[in-house]
Design an enzyme around this catalytic site. Structure first.
Site: not given
Ligand code: NAD
Length: 496
Positions: A162, A475
């Site tokens: 995102n 962070e």
């Molecule tokens: P996601 O958890 O689906 O994926 C995040 C990352 O993890 C991706 O690179 C994905 O390929 C990887 N991943 C997936 N499965 C994995 C596994 N089993 N082992 C290791 N890595 C794995 O999240 P998304 O859909 O990419 O992003 C949206 C989410 O991120 C929302 O929940 C949002 O709130 C959160 N987010 C949080 C912040 C913050 O700073 N707190 C900032 C931006 C987004």
């Protein structure tokens, strides 16, 4: 009209992994193609579909590159970051367009995000002059007691789609300036900007192997980064479900972990608030970035007496949103990133209605004209929401606002704190006492008064509490260095 609106006219970029300073295909030879979420007929870029072996190779390259990079002075490392910052600015317009075509956000939003990445590299480049320890008075004369700040070794970064340039930047920059070697796995929905950052850093003089980028699935590439013993620390941003799983893998071998995850961010609107201001703030924080921000407002908690007036203004705000292709002038909200994300958004609206809430406006899939080929929906205002409903508890990650009415400030606070997440929170009020009490009692990592719940200062610490974060390291800002470095204490006796 921008040329990008005609599908398939732009040559598809073929990206490779960046390992050991070389651009290499996935070892298994597989690839995948990303399409524009605003027009799925347009292919944006092709990527290697990497597997575990590619991740292992990248970790090995990082391991080899680490000692020489760590031996350089922080100031010399910072110079590379500052140079990269300038290069990002030079290419800002082009990178922003690429970001919009791949992730969907508006060009104005993308431009701001690319500028943020440049600023982050500039900030940490400058901070290199401060990367050091502390002198502590010893009990005895003729003794020197001080600390040294040292890098950790190989650091792995896993990022979401995102903010596909800001988040990689805010992890990479402190990791690199601290002297670590990095392997990053960006989300497959939008990896282009991470690879572009790698290119710019290499051109700025980053030695081979210090930064490695592997594109691939979480369960193969991501899982290898979480479980390989070479990785000294892993910083993850993404969903709670994945973050929790990765954290368990890291905990098993006691590796340093930083997990930043989802939110369910409230904006409280008290009866004394300027309701126009409140509606403007909620509109920006709820519908901006298509609601695809971890700090987006998804719950509006409002005192009953002003609820009808506020809802009316929120509906006007939603109606004023111009949904469309992010490169088109005047568009204020782009598409959902994927068909799956759009489906999830629309399902949450159905669930809310099934649980007794009312869809006051929007929340419909848009398929007319130019929208036909993209993942578009109208922003939604849902009223009559009760705190126990799923729409009030679970992260949607779309342009959907749930309005919850409460009797007073105390109930508002209880509702705001009554969820598992604790990332960002806002309040709109003219009452200074209640505003300050809110900053004290809200369970969130970031709290804003009369401001949007989204938007962060890069020089200030950021992170969640409760299920939004492991809450061990922050962070951004100067504290970002703490995660990427360790402190060694030195005792030196020169009294004899
Ligand atoms: P996601 O958890 O689906 O994926 C995040 C990352 O993890 C991706 O690179 C994905 O390929 C990887 N991943 C997936 N499965 C994995 C596994 N089993 N082992 C290791 N890595 C794995 O999240 P998304 O859909 O990419 O992003 C949206 C989410 O991120 C929302 O929940 C949002 O709130 C959160 N987010 C949080 C912040 C913050 O700073 N707190 C900032 C931006 C987004």
């Amino acid at each position: 009209m921008s040329r990008a609106h005609k599908p398939n006219v732009i040559a598809v970029t073929r990206y490779q992994n960046f390992i050991g300073g070389e651009w290499v295909p996935a070892q298994a030879g597989r690839s995948f193609t990303n399409v524009n979420p605003a027009d799925t007929r347009e292919a944006v870029a092709e990527y290697p579909a990497s597997g575990q072996a590619d991740a292992t190779t990248a970790l090995e390259a990082a391991r080899k590159a680490f000692p020489a990079w760590a031996a350089m002075t922080p100031v010399a490392r910072g110079r590379v970051l500052s140079k990269a910052s300038q290069a990002i600015e030079v290419r800002k317009a082009e990178l922003a367009e690429l970001l919009t075509r791949e992730e969907g956000k508006t060009l104005a939003e993308s431009t701001g995000e690319v500028q943020r990445a440049a600023d982050i590299f500039r900030f940490f480049g400058g901070l290199s002059y401060q990367f050091g320890g502390q002198t502590i008075p010893h009990d005895l004369p003729g003794n020197l007691l001080y600390t040294r700040r040292e890098p950790l070794g190989v650091v792995a970064l896993i990022t979401p789609w995102n903010f596909p340039v800001a988040i990689p930047a805010w992890k990479m920059a402190p990791a690199l300036v601290s002297g670590n070697a990095v392997v990053i796995k960006p989300a497959s929905q939008a990896p282009a900007l991470t690879l572009e950052l790698a290119k710019l850093l290499a051109e700025a003089g980053l030695p081979k192997g210090v930064l490695n980028v592997v594109i691939g699935e979480g369960r193969t590439v991501g899982s290898e980064l979480a479980s390989n013993a070479v990785v000294a620390a892993l910083s993850f941003t993404g969903s709670y479900t994945v973050g929790h799983q990765v954290y368990l893998q890291l905990a098993q071998r006691m590796a340093r972990a930083q997990m930043e995850m989802g939110g369910k961010n409230p904006t409280i609107v008290l009866a004394d608030a300027d309701l126009d201001l409140a509606a403007r703030l909620v509109g920006l924080a709820g519908f901006g970035l298509t609601g695809q921000a971890c700090t987006a407002t998804s719950r509006v908690i409002v005192e009953k007496s002003v609820a009808p007036a506020l809802v009316e203004k929120l509906i006007s705000r939603a109606q004023a949103v111009k949904v469309g292709h992010g490169l088109r002038e005047g568009v204020t909200m782009g598409p959902a990133v994927s068909a799956q994300q759009l489906k999830g958004n629309l399902e949450y609206i159905q669930i809310a209605v099934a649980e007794g809430a009312q869809l006051a406006w929007g929340g419909e899939r848009l398929t007319n004209g130019d929208s036909a080929h993209g993942h578009f929906m109208s922003p939604a205002v849902i009223t009559g929401v009760k705190p126990q409903m799923r729409i009030a508890r679970e992260e949607v990650f779309g342009p959907v606002i749930a309005v919850i009415e409460v009797a007073d400030f105390e109930e508002a606070l209880a509702v705001a704190n009554g969820v598992e997440a604790g990332l960002s929170a806002s309040i709109v009020t003219r009452d200074l006492k209640k505003a300050l009490l809110y900053t004290e009692r809200i369970e969130a990592g970031v709290v804003k008064v009369n401001q949007i719940s989204t938007g962060l200062a890069l020089q200030a610490p950021f992170g969640g509490v409760k299920k939004s974060s492991t809450d061990s390291f922050k962070e951004q800002g100067v504290p970002a260095l703490d995660f990427y470095s360790r402190v060694k204490t030195v005792y030196l006796d020169y009294s004899a």
